[in-house]
Design a protein around this motif. Structure first.
Motif, PDB file in Angstrom:
ATOM      1  N   VAL A   1       0.826  -1.228   0.111  1.00 33.77           N
ATOM      2  CA  VAL A   1      -0.026   0.063  -0.151  1.00 33.77           C
ATOM      3  C   VAL A   1       0.746   1.281  -0.079  1.00 33.77           C
ATOM      4  O   VAL A   1       0.655   2.085  -0.748  1.00 33.77           O
ATOM      5  N   TYR A   2       1.786   1.251   0.796  1.00 33.33           N
ATOM      6  CA  TYR A   2       2.806   2.315   1.015  1.00 33.33           C
ATOM      7  C   TYR A   2       3.498   2.490  -0.140  1.00 33.33           C
ATOM      8  O   TYR A   2       3.647   3.797  -0.928  1.00 33.33           O
ATOM      9  N   ASP A   3       3.896   1.545  -0.852  1.00 34.99           N
ATOM     10  CA  ASP A   3       4.607   1.663  -2.350  1.00 34.99           C
ATOM     11  C   ASP A   3       3.806   2.079  -3.334  1.00 34.99           C
ATOM     12  O   ASP A   3       4.151   2.963  -4.155  1.00 34.99           O
TER      13      ASP A   3
ATOM     14  N   LEU B   1       0.868   8.910   3.011  1.00 34.63           N
ATOM     15  CA  LEU B   1       2.234   7.902   3.488  1.00 34.63           C
ATOM     16  C   LEU B   1       2.727   8.387   4.840  1.00 34.63           C
ATOM     17  O   LEU B   1       3.079   7.540   5.561  1.00 34.63           O
ATOM     18  N   THR B   2       2.673   9.766   5.152  1.00 35.21           N
ATOM     19  CA  THR B   2       3.152  10.368   6.476  1.00 35.21           C
ATOM     20  C   THR B   2       2.438   9.486   7.573  1.00 35.21           C
ATOM     21  O   THR B   2       2.897   8.863   8.361  1.00 35.21           O
ATOM     22  N   GLY B   3       1.039   9.507   7.563  1.00 31.25           N
ATOM     23  CA  GLY B   3       0.162   8.508   8.405  1.00 31.25           C
ATOM     24  C   GLY B   3       0.788   7.030   8.562  1.00 31.25           C
ATOM     25  O   GLY B   3       0.932   6.655   9.839  1.00 31.25           O
TER      26      GLY B   3
ATOM     27  N   LEU C   1       1.175   4.186  -2.902  1.00 35.17           N
ATOM     28  CA  LEU C   1       1.040   5.683  -2.685  1.00 35.17           C
ATOM     29  C   LEU C   1       2.243   6.266  -3.067  1.00 35.17           C
ATOM     30  O   LEU C   1       2.199   7.523  -3.538  1.00 35.17           O
ATOM     31  N   VAL C   2       3.378   5.865  -2.848  1.00 32.55           N
ATOM     32  CA  VAL C   2       4.640   6.535  -3.435  1.00 32.55           C
ATOM     33  C   VAL C   2       4.559   6.544  -4.925  1.00 32.55           C
ATOM     34  O   VAL C   2       4.730   7.832  -5.481  1.00 32.55           O
ATOM     35  N   VAL C   3       3.980   5.488  -5.693  1.00 32.14           N
ATOM     36  CA  VAL C   3       3.935   5.843  -7.047  1.00 32.14           C
ATOM     37  C   VAL C   3       2.875   6.663  -7.398  1.00 32.14           C
ATOM     38  O   VAL C   3       3.119   7.520  -8.322  1.00 32.14           O
ATOM     39  N   ALA C   4       1.743   6.876  -6.791  1.00 30.99           N
ATOM     40  CA  ALA C   4       0.587   7.692  -7.071  1.00 30.99           C
ATOM     41  C   ALA C   4       1.345   9.285  -6.681  1.00 30.99           C
ATOM     42  O   ALA C   4       1.025  10.141  -7.290  1.00 30.99           O
ATOM     43  N   HIS C   5       2.152   9.133  -5.506  1.00 29.86           N
ATOM     44  CA  HIS C   5       2.842  10.750  -5.127  1.00 29.86           C
ATOM     45  C   HIS C   5       3.932  11.087  -6.328  1.00 29.86           C
ATOM     46  O   HIS C   5       3.734  12.204  -6.610  1.00 29.86           O
ATOM     47  N   LEU C   6       4.156  10.101  -7.097  1.00 32.57           N
ATOM     48  CA  LEU C   6       5.443  10.609  -8.204  1.00 32.57           C
ATOM     49  C   LEU C   6       4.284  10.896  -9.346  1.00 32.57           C
ATOM     50  O   LEU C   6       4.902  11.844 -10.136  1.00 32.57           O
TER      51      LEU C   6
ATOM     52  N   ILE D   1      13.302  19.311  -1.274  1.00 31.91           N
ATOM     53  CA  ILE D   1      13.314  19.262   0.053  1.00 31.91           C
ATOM     54  C   ILE D   1      13.125  17.655   0.090  1.00 31.91           C
ATOM     55  O   ILE D   1      13.807  17.028   1.105  1.00 31.91           O
ATOM     56  N   ALA D   2      12.197  17.164  -0.833  1.00 31.58           N
ATOM     57  CA  ALA D   2      12.111  15.457  -0.770  1.00 31.58           C
ATOM     58  C   ALA D   2      13.527  14.636  -0.857  1.00 31.58           C
ATOM     59  O   ALA D   2      13.561  13.842  -0.159  1.00 31.58           O
ATOM     60  N   VAL D   3      14.148  15.318  -1.803  1.00 30.67           N
ATOM     61  CA  VAL D   3      15.469  14.373  -1.979  1.00 30.67           C
ATOM     62  C   VAL D   3      16.657  14.931  -0.822  1.00 30.67           C
ATOM     63  O   VAL D   3      17.383  13.928  -0.546  1.00 30.67           O
TER      64      VAL D   3
ATOM     65  N   LEU E   1       7.808  26.528  -6.568  1.00 33.10           N
ATOM     66  CA  LEU E   1       7.460  25.753  -5.379  1.00 33.10           C
ATOM     67  C   LEU E   1       7.368  24.264  -5.371  1.00 33.10           C
ATOM     68  O   LEU E   1       7.737  23.470  -4.528  1.00 33.10           O
ATOM     69  N   THR E   2       6.795  23.872  -6.786  1.00 37.52           N
ATOM     70  CA  THR E   2       6.986  22.321  -7.029  1.00 37.52           C
ATOM     71  C   THR E   2       8.454  21.803  -6.877  1.00 37.52           C
ATOM     72  O   THR E   2       8.823  20.839  -6.330  1.00 37.52           O
ATOM     73  N   LEU E   3       9.315  22.791  -7.506  1.00 35.50           N
ATOM     74  CA  LEU E   3      10.737  22.106  -7.436  1.00 35.50           C
ATOM     75  C   LEU E   3      11.203  22.125  -6.077  1.00 35.50           C
ATOM     76  O   LEU E   3      12.145  21.360  -5.697  1.00 35.50           O
ATOM     77  N   VAL E   4      10.945  23.130  -5.218  1.00 33.35           N
ATOM     78  CA  VAL E   4      11.340  23.357  -3.896  1.00 33.35           C
ATOM     79  C   VAL E   4      11.015  22.032  -3.111  1.00 33.35           C
ATOM     80  O   VAL E   4      11.609  21.575  -2.574  1.00 33.35           O
ATOM     81  N   ASN E   5       9.813  21.652  -3.333  1.00 37.59           N
ATOM     82  CA  ASN E   5       9.510  20.496  -2.714  1.00 37.59           C
ATOM     83  C   ASN E   5      10.080  19.215  -3.114  1.00 37.59           C
ATOM     84  O   ASN E   5      10.494  18.194  -2.321  1.00 37.59           O
ATOM     85  N   VAL E   6      10.601  19.039  -4.386  1.00 35.98           N
ATOM     86  CA  VAL E   6      11.119  17.839  -5.054  1.00 35.98           C
ATOM     87  C   VAL E   6      12.632  18.149  -4.244  1.00 35.98           C
ATOM     88  O   VAL E   6      13.193  17.198  -3.698  1.00 35.98           O
TER      89      VAL E   6
HETATM   90  C1  HEM Z   1       4.437  19.920  -4.576  1.00 33.71           C
HETATM   91  C2  HEM Z   1       4.320  18.811  -3.804  1.00 33.71           C
HETATM   92  C3  HEM Z   1       5.264  17.710  -3.434  1.00 33.71           C
HETATM   93  C4  HEM Z   1       6.019  17.290  -4.137  1.00 33.71           C
HETATM   94  C5  HEM Z   1       6.648  17.794  -5.647  1.00 33.71           C
HETATM   95  C6  HEM Z   1       6.748  16.227  -3.661  1.00 33.71           C
HETATM   96  C7  HEM Z   1       7.716  15.291  -4.026  1.00 33.71           C
HETATM   97  C8  HEM Z   1       8.134  13.915  -3.572  1.00 33.71           C
HETATM   98  C9  HEM Z   1       9.174  13.297  -4.184  1.00 33.71           C
HETATM   99  C10 HEM Z   1       9.996  13.384  -5.560  1.00 33.71           C
HETATM  100  C11 HEM Z   1       9.669  12.243  -3.403  1.00 33.71           C
HETATM  101  C12 HEM Z   1      10.572  11.015  -3.782  1.00 33.71           C
HETATM  102  C13 HEM Z   1      11.729  11.249  -2.882  1.00 33.71           C
HETATM  103  C14 HEM Z   1      12.471   9.993  -2.725  1.00 33.71           C
HETATM  104  O1  HEM Z   1      11.976   9.016  -3.014  1.00 33.71           O
HETATM  105  O2  HEM Z   1      13.689  10.306  -2.339  1.00 33.71           O
HETATM  106  C15 HEM Z   1       8.520  12.405  -2.216  1.00 33.71           C
HETATM  107  C16 HEM Z   1       8.590  11.278  -1.261  1.00 33.71           C
HETATM  108  C17 HEM Z   1       7.691  11.518  -0.205  1.00 33.71           C
HETATM  109  N1  HEM Z   1       6.732  12.877   0.278  1.00 33.71           N
HETATM  110 FE1  HEM Z   1       6.443  14.522  -1.120  1.00 33.71          FE
HETATM  111  N2  HEM Z   1       6.159  16.013  -2.478  1.00 33.71           N
HETATM  112  C18 HEM Z   1       4.979  16.748  -2.200  1.00 33.71           C
HETATM  113  C19 HEM Z   1       4.376  17.019  -1.292  1.00 33.71           C
HETATM  114  C20 HEM Z   1       4.250  16.065  -0.147  1.00 33.71           C
HETATM  115  C21 HEM Z   1       3.348  16.472   0.864  1.00 33.71           C
HETATM  116  C22 HEM Z   1       2.333  17.428   1.111  1.00 33.71           C
HETATM  117  C23 HEM Z   1       3.890  15.267   1.996  1.00 33.71           C
HETATM  118  C24 HEM Z   1       3.111  14.997   3.227  1.00 33.71           C
HETATM  119  C25 HEM Z   1       2.458  15.824   3.893  1.00 33.71           C
HETATM  120  C26 HEM Z   1       4.841  14.732   1.378  1.00 33.71           C
HETATM  121  C27 HEM Z   1       5.266  13.405   1.801  1.00 33.71           C
HETATM  122  C28 HEM Z   1       6.226  12.725   1.187  1.00 33.71           C
HETATM  123  C29 HEM Z   1       6.682  11.353   2.116  1.00 33.71           C
HETATM  124  C30 HEM Z   1       6.323  10.792   3.474  1.00 33.71           C
HETATM  125  C31 HEM Z   1       7.721  10.933   1.073  1.00 33.71           C
HETATM  126  C32 HEM Z   1       8.554   9.666   1.309  1.00 33.71           C
HETATM  127  C33 HEM Z   1       8.150   8.681   0.536  1.00 33.71           C
HETATM  128  C34 HEM Z   1       9.390   7.458   0.863  1.00 33.71           C
HETATM  129  O3  HEM Z   1       9.223   6.671   1.700  1.00 33.71           O
HETATM  130  O4  HEM Z   1      10.130   7.246  -0.315  1.00 33.71           O
HETATM  131  N3  HEM Z   1       5.139  14.832   0.241  1.00 33.71           N
HETATM  132  N4  HEM Z   1       7.953  13.623  -2.519  1.00 33.71           N
END
Ligand code: HEM
Length: 115
Positions: free
Chosen positions: A4-6, A52-54, A8-13, A111-113, A104-109
């Motif tokens: 389920v988590y994986d 994902l966070t939950g 959700l990661v696909v949906a997130h990407l 931050i994620a990485v 802002l989208t790039l900022v979040n990418v």
């Molecule tokens: C513009 C919005 C967002 C973008 C572009 C974005 C982008 C990404 C990307 C590229 C990853 C994969 C990073 C990696 O695998 O190293 C990621 C992972 C993650 N994001 Fe976001 N994100 C966004 C919003 C959010 C929000 C709002 C939350 C939580 C409230 C969130 C929580 C997470 C979590 C928990 C992961 C880790 C997944 C894992 O275990 O690999 N993201 N995000």
């Protein structure tokens, strides 16, 4: 729960892909429903991110949660969602709004990485 988590990661990407697509669509085809694509992408990011966070916070998967990082990502993603909504309501809005969404989208990418 790992699957389920994986998924959700696909949906997130895919949500991130929608945001990038929406920006490119707006630049190349201004009359297309790009604002709707952007809103769908931003909404997907907020919903899948919170889910994902939950799951991770509940200890259902073996992943650490950095609450500060998540809080910042959430604020940025909600800002993107609001700006996409404004773009939808005001289609004649200047390019600045679109570039802010892209930035802002790039900022979040970033931050994620890198965080
Ligand atoms: C513009 C919005 C967002 C973008 C572009 C974005 C982008 C990404 C990307 C590229 C990853 C994969 C990073 C990696 O695998 O190293 C990621 C992972 C993650 N994001 Fe976001 N994100 C966004 C919003 C959010 C929000 C709002 C939350 C939580 C409230 C969130 C929580 C997470 C979590 C928990 C992961 C880790 C997944 C894992 O275990 O690999 N993201 N995000």
């Amino acid at each position: 729960m790992d699957i389920v988590y994986d998924l959700l990661v696909v949906a997130h990407l895919l949500g991130m892909a929608l945001l990038v697509s929406g920006v490119v669509l707006r630049l190349t085809a201004p009359n297309s429903p790009s604002a709707m694509v952007l809103m769908t992408g931003a909404g997907t990011q907020v919903i899948t991110g919170v889910a994902l966070t939950g799951i991770a916070s509940a200890g259902l998967v073996d992943t650490d949660v950095d609450n500060t990082k998540i809080a910042v990502k959430l604020v940025v993603a909600v800002a993107v969602l609001v700006l996409a909504h404004i773009l939808w309501r005001k289609p004649q809005a200047g390019k600045g709004l679109l570039y802010t969404i892209a930035a802002l989208t790039l900022v979040n990418v970033g931050i994620a990485v890198f965080w």
